[in-house]
Scaffold this active site. Structure first.
Site, PDB file in Angstrom:
ATOM      1  N   VAL A 116       0.845  -1.189   0.000  1.00 52.42           N
ATOM      2  CA  VAL A 116       0.000   0.000   0.000  1.00 52.42           C
ATOM      3  C   VAL A 116       0.887   1.247   0.000  1.00 52.42           C
ATOM      4  CG1 VAL A 116      -1.969   1.158   1.087  1.00 52.42           C
ATOM      5  CG2 VAL A 116      -1.782  -1.321   1.232  1.00 52.42           C
ATOM      6  N   CYS A 117       1.268   1.717   1.163  1.00 53.44           N
ATOM      7  CA  CYS A 117       1.981   2.995   1.264  1.00 53.44           C
ATOM      8  C   CYS A 117       3.413   2.945   0.730  1.00 53.44           C
ATOM      9  CB  CYS A 117       1.949   3.496   2.700  1.00 53.44           C
ATOM     10  SG  CYS A 117       0.252   3.775   3.271  1.00 53.44           S
ATOM     11  N   VAL A 118       4.115   1.846   0.939  1.00 49.01           N
ATOM     12  CA  VAL A 118       5.481   1.740   0.411  1.00 49.01           C
ATOM     13  C   VAL A 118       5.431   1.699  -1.120  1.00 49.01           C
ATOM     14  CG1 VAL A 118       7.552   0.298   0.285  1.00 49.01           C
ATOM     15  CG2 VAL A 118       6.436   0.684   2.492  1.00 49.01           C
ATOM     16  N   THR A 121       4.183   5.184  -2.529  1.00 55.90           N
ATOM     17  CA  THR A 121       5.188   6.233  -2.361  1.00 55.90           C
ATOM     18  C   THR A 121       6.382   6.000  -3.276  1.00 55.90           C
ATOM     19  OG1 THR A 121       4.457   6.708  -0.113  1.00 55.90           O
ATOM     20  CG2 THR A 121       6.725   7.339  -0.683  1.00 55.90           C
TER      21      THR A 121
END
Length: 177
Positions: A116-118, A121
């Site tokens: 998700v966030c890794v 980003t």
């Protein structure tokens, strides 16, 4: 302060280590991230913490204990903390402006949650023109109904090679990455 590289520590918050449902291999993850932070500081590179915020009553509610950066890797005075509301650390945050002000061209990424966030980003950093290194053994997630956490991590280490150099923690700041 002008640095060409910065370490981005994504969403390593206390709630991620909740005893009822901790992130897979959380203690090992914290040790790798501690090492990365120490190496960044030794080499004079800034450490930037990303802190995810969710709504009232959730584990990542702003100001709650779970929302805090994990105490074992807590920011030092002067470290930047960027709060975000979406998986993308750049979306509607001051991250890009902060990095530009610091003269950062290269980002070293670690943290949570792999898929998700890794992932988001990493792709966004690439799209913003940064040279990106994903630390292959310093991001984690939870098992899903379809895949074990190790499979998710391995898959993303492979896929994100299109957007980043993928290197192990031992290779960071030693000439390998």
């Amino acid at each position: 302060m002008s640095n060409s590289k910065a370490l981005l520590v994504i969403d390593v918050q206390a709630a991620m280590f909740d005893e009822a449902d901790p992130v897979v291999q959380g203690e090992a993850l914290l040790q790798k991230i501690k090492s990365l932070i120490a190496k960044a500081r030794q080499n004079g590179h800034p450490v930037i913490y990303i802190q995810h915020t969710e709504g009232a009553g959730t584990p990542l509610e702003q100001g709650s204990n779970g929302w805090e950066i994990h105490p074992s890797i807590a920011p030092l005075q002067g470290d930047a903390i960027v709060e975000k509301l979406t998986p993308d650390s750049f979306y509607e945050t001051q991250l890009h402006l902060l990095l530009q002000e610091m003269g950062v061209k290269e980002l070293i990424l670690c943290g949570m949650q792999t898929e998700v966030c890794v992932d988001t980003t990493c792709r966004s950093a690439f799209s913003h023109g940064y040279s990106v290194t994903l630390v292959s053994d310093a991001h984690s997630t939870w098992h899903s109904p379809q895949l074990q956490a190790g499979q998710i991590i391995s898959h993303h280490n492979h896929v994100l090679r299109l957007f980043a150099t993928v290197a192990g923690e031992e290779e960071i700041w030693t000439g390998g990455a």
